[in-house]
Write a protein that holds these residues in place. Structure first.
Motif, PDB file in Angstrom:
ATOM      1  N   ILE A 131      -7.991  -7.940  11.956  1.00 47.05           N
ATOM      2  CA  ILE A 131      -8.827  -6.891  11.367  1.00 47.05           C
ATOM      3  C   ILE A 131      -9.950  -6.536  12.352  1.00 47.05           C
ATOM      4  CG2 ILE A 131     -10.483  -6.357   9.532  1.00 47.05           C
ATOM      5  CD1 ILE A 131      -8.787  -7.954   7.620  1.00 47.05           C
ATOM      6  N   PHE A 186      -5.494   0.471   5.945  1.00 42.48           N
ATOM      7  CA  PHE A 186      -5.659  -0.867   5.389  1.00 42.48           C
ATOM      8  C   PHE A 186      -4.902  -0.968   4.060  1.00 42.48           C
ATOM      9  CE2 PHE A 186      -8.326  -4.203   3.267  1.00 42.48           C
ATOM     10  CZ  PHE A 186      -8.057  -5.209   4.170  1.00 42.48           C
ATOM     11  N   GLY A 187      -5.015   0.096   3.247  1.00 43.80           N
ATOM     12  CA  GLY A 187      -4.272   0.143   1.984  1.00 43.80           C
ATOM     13  C   GLY A 187      -2.772   0.084   2.218  1.00 43.80           C
ATOM     14  N   ILE A 219      -1.735  -3.382   3.005  1.00 41.79           N
ATOM     15  CA  ILE A 219      -1.708  -4.210   1.807  1.00 41.79           C
ATOM     16  C   ILE A 219      -0.445  -3.934   1.014  1.00 41.79           C
ATOM     17  CG2 ILE A 219      -2.777  -4.489  -0.454  1.00 41.79           C
ATOM     18  CD1 ILE A 219      -5.451  -4.446   0.880  1.00 41.79           C
ATOM     19  N   LYS A 220      -0.098  -2.649   0.867  1.00 39.10           N
ATOM     20  CA  LYS A 220       1.100  -2.319   0.082  1.00 39.10           C
ATOM     21  C   LYS A 220       2.346  -2.886   0.743  1.00 39.10           C
ATOM     22  CE  LYS A 220      -0.491   2.124  -1.180  1.00 39.10           C
ATOM     23  NZ  LYS A 220      -0.064   3.529  -1.138  1.00 39.10           N
ATOM     24  N   ALA A 253      -1.060  -4.214  -6.616  1.00 42.85           N
ATOM     25  CA  ALA A 253      -0.813  -4.578  -5.223  1.00 42.85           C
ATOM     26  C   ALA A 253      -2.128  -4.603  -4.453  1.00 42.85           C
ATOM     27  CB  ALA A 253       0.158  -3.591  -4.593  1.00 42.85           C
ATOM     28  N   LEU A 254      -2.964  -3.597  -4.702  1.00 38.46           N
ATOM     29  CA  LEU A 254      -4.240  -3.551  -3.980  1.00 38.46           C
ATOM     30  C   LEU A 254      -5.116  -4.734  -4.380  1.00 38.46           C
ATOM     31  CD1 LEU A 254      -5.060   0.259  -3.921  1.00 38.46           C
ATOM     32  CD2 LEU A 254      -4.145  -1.193  -2.106  1.00 38.46           C
ATOM     33  N   GLY A 307      -3.909  -7.628  -2.565  1.00 38.95           N
ATOM     34  CA  GLY A 307      -4.372  -7.590  -1.183  1.00 38.95           C
ATOM     35  C   GLY A 307      -5.816  -8.043  -1.081  1.00 38.95           C
ATOM     36  N   LEU A 355      -5.898 -11.674  -1.331  1.00 38.28           N
ATOM     37  CA  LEU A 355      -5.383 -12.252  -0.088  1.00 38.28           C
ATOM     38  C   LEU A 355      -6.471 -12.244   0.991  1.00 38.28           C
ATOM     39  CD1 LEU A 355      -2.771 -13.338   1.152  1.00 38.28           C
ATOM     40  CD2 LEU A 355      -2.218 -11.029   1.850  1.00 38.28           C
ATOM     41  N   TYR A 367       5.075  -5.031  -8.221  1.00 41.07           N
ATOM     42  CA  TYR A 367       4.986  -3.898  -7.297  1.00 41.07           C
ATOM     43  C   TYR A 367       6.250  -3.785  -6.457  1.00 41.07           C
ATOM     44  CZ  TYR A 367       3.238  -0.876  -3.638  1.00 41.07           C
ATOM     45  OH  TYR A 367       3.074   0.155  -2.750  1.00 41.07           O
ATOM     46  N   ARG A 408       8.956  -0.612  -6.201  1.00 43.26           N
ATOM     47  CA  ARG A 408       9.330   0.080  -4.955  1.00 43.26           C
ATOM     48  C   ARG A 408      10.769  -0.220  -4.577  1.00 43.26           C
ATOM     49  NH1 ARG A 408       4.721   1.038  -0.556  1.00 43.26           N
ATOM     50  NH2 ARG A 408       5.924  -0.412   0.650  1.00 43.26           N
TER      51      ARG A 408
END
Lengths: 437, 151
Positions: free
Chosen positions: A257, A271-272, A275-276, B4-5, B8, B11, B53, B57
């Motif tokens: 990062i 960044f999103g 994450i996805k 999901a966000l 993250g 995480l 999630y 997908r």
């Protein structure tokens, strides 16, 4: 019907529904549940299920998986791949085929931050392919080198597949990572030799690029510093015993990062996206892990792996022959399945058999050696038709190169893979030799 | 999507905790107490948030070499069956993990250092599985709508 036969039938059933598009983890889970219910009964399995998901998911050793995936996804968007390619290219780019050499070298370095083959192939591909096209490289060489180079992502630690192997066989992750080092370097050298030979035989495949001045080389070296700090920190930290693998992965995430921020590559949007992507990869891997857990509970209940191991010992086949047969199974499966599922599926069956044979090494040495060989053979599947995921992804990035060219381009690299596997079979010391006592 | 966000974010938090703890251990010889437990339990949370999630997908690995050239209707039917199977299995897993969580609560299972209640995490996992099951049952509707729409 004996429980071993039921196990055999369930494996068959699993493969059939798997080939009919049922997600791999789900196919394992369904056959595990059915098989367990036949041999014992469903209510016993429910006792197991009450705690098993918690045990699998709330696990310190598996925490490295989402962390390394996150790090790899971040690295792919951080501009690191560009600096690696530019850095290596400044030194060897002026030779014939130099850009291809630089791409393989860049893949090797990127593999030391990223544990996935596809991500390595795709990120290096998007940087190196346009450059090679501009210098008139033949599509077969350009795409072949990158598809093969991508496999370095998983061979060179950190590697998700090795982590899973370590957990399945209760081996030390750090030692496995060390054992992969020499074979990883051998792979880079082998691929570079292939490129040198190919351009020697077909000089029109690659033009020479302009030689970089020492000033440019200096600048390229400076650009390499952040990425080098990252892998010295991550891998050096693991090998040197400063970090446990999950601590190293956490350090890697934060470090990546930071680099991405310095390179001004990281926005909230990207960044999103990272994450996805990480969420999808993590979900995918854990569905397979949960499925394999239930399937393996059923397999060990059936006693099939032990029976198979006993049977193999009884037949008096030479250990090498048994190993060769297993590798043949991997090659066939590798043409159809992804590497992680193959390892989760086959290691619980094959590992007891391998360990009951005498290869003239200690238990741990055999386990490490078998793990590395499996990893390489499984990776070969990433570049063989008809599935060859790396080949597809690179071919997609390289606009206008026919699929046939890419597969032909990969062939010489496959040959080098086979040479490497044979060397490792003959000299197992290449894997565990560098591990200090 | 939001799950999901959130996953993250957890995480990232997990990474930061670990980095701080390691830094603390080496520079101030004051690691964060029970950092491995935090990481361990948070992994469960992250994964539980990622699973639904992933199914939405359609991120789960399938083998499509043999069926890639099959008629579209056949492929869709198989994908629907796969998704329903996933939904059913995760519903079962959700129920038994919930049950396991009740048992963990009854016996008062706690982690060693921080005395975190294990059953919180059991129920988080059960909740994630439940959402995954719902995703497995809901996805066929989207697949069908897609198919009808493109005809």
């Amino acid at each position: 019907m004996s429980s071993e036969i039921i196990a055999g039938l369930m494996i068959l059933f699993m493969l059939v529904i798997m080939f009919l598009r049922v997600p791999i983890g789900i196919a394992m889970m369904v056959s595990g549940v059915i098989g367990y219910s036949i041999i014992d009964d469903f209510s016993t399995l429910t006792y197991y299920m009450k705690g098993s998901s918690f045990a699998q998911m709330a696990s310190h050793s598996l925490a490295v998986i989402p962390l390394f995936l996150f790090m790899g996804n971040l690295a792919a968007r951080s501009g690191i791949s560009r600096s690696l390619f530019v850095g290596v290219n400044a030194f060897i780019g002026h030779r014939r085929g130099g850009l291809a050499l630089a791409a393989v070298g860049g893949c090797g370095l990127f593999g030391a931050i990223c544990g996935s083959s596809l991500a390595t192939a795709a990120t290096m591909g998007s940087v190196a392919l346009p450059e090679m096209k501009r210098h008139g490289y033949h599509g077969a060489l350009a795409t072949g080198a990158l598809a093969a180079g991508g496999t370095l992502g998983i061979l060179i630690p950190p590697s998700i597949v090795l982590i899973i192997y370590a957990i399945l066989t209760e081996q030390n992750i750090v030692k496995l990572f060390m054992a992969a080092m020499v074979p990883g370097v051998m792979a880079v050298i082998g691929y570079m030799l292939v490129i040198a030979i190919v351009v020697k035989l077909n000089p029109h495949y690659a033009d020479k690029a302009e030689k970089a001045s020492w000033k440019e080389r200096g600048r390229a070296l400076i650009e390499l510093i952040p990425a080098s700090l990252l892998f010295i920190g991550v891998l050096g930290g693991i090998y040197g015993g400063v970090f446990t693998p999950s601590e190293a992965a956490a350090y890697g995430v934060i470090g990546t990062i930071a680099i991405a921020l310095i390179n001004r590559q990281l926005t909230w949007k990207s960044f999103g996206e990272c994450i996805k992507q990480t969420a999808t990869n993590t979900g995918m891997i854990f569905v397979i892990i949960l499925g394999a857990d239930i399937f393996n509970a059923f397999l060990s209940l059936s006693g099939m792996p032990q029976t198979l191991a006993d049977w193999i010992v009884d037949t008096n086949m030479t250990p090498m022959l048994v190993l060769m047969l297993m590798l043949a199974v991997y090659l066939v499966l590798g043409c159809l399945m992804d590497s992680l599922s193959m390892i989760l599926l086959t290691v619980p069956i094959f590992f007891p058999a391998i360990m009951s044979l005498d290869f003239g090494m200690t238990y741990e040495q055999t386990a490490l050696w078998f793990g590395i060989i499996c990893l390489i053979v499984v990776e070969v599947g990433m570049i063989t038709p008809p599935v060859g995921m790396n080949v597809f992804i690179i071919n997609k990035i390289a606009d206008g190169v026919p699929m046939r060219d890419t597969f032909i381009g990969v062939l010489p690299f496959l040959a080098s893979d086979f040479v490497r596997v044979i060397l490792l079979l003959l000299f197992p010391v290449l894997t565990w030799g560098i591990i200090p006592d | 999507m939001w799950l999901a966000l959130l996953g993250g974010a957890v995480l990232t938090l997990m990474a930061i905790t670990t980095v701080l703890s390691v830094a603390g251990r080496y520079f101030f010889s004051a690691p964060i107490q029970g950092d491995t437990e935090i990481v361990q339990m948070f992994t469960a949370v992250v994964v539980a948030l990622c699973l639904p999630y992933c199914q939405m997908r359609l991120g789960n690995v399938i083998v499509d070499v043999l069926t890639a050239s099959a008629p579209r209707a056949f492929r869709m039917t198989m994908d629907i069956i796969g998704s329903l199977l996933l939904g059913g299995l995760f519903a079962i897993l959700a129920y038994y993990t919930y049950d396991g969580g009740l048992a963990a609560a009854k016996y008062g299972n706690e982690t060693m250092m921080l005395r975190m209640k294990e059953w919180y995490f059991y129920q988080t996992i059960a909740f994630g599985f439940l959402l995954t099951a719902i995703a497995g049952f809901a996805k066929p509707i989207a697949l069908l709508a897609d198919y009808e729409g493109s005809k």
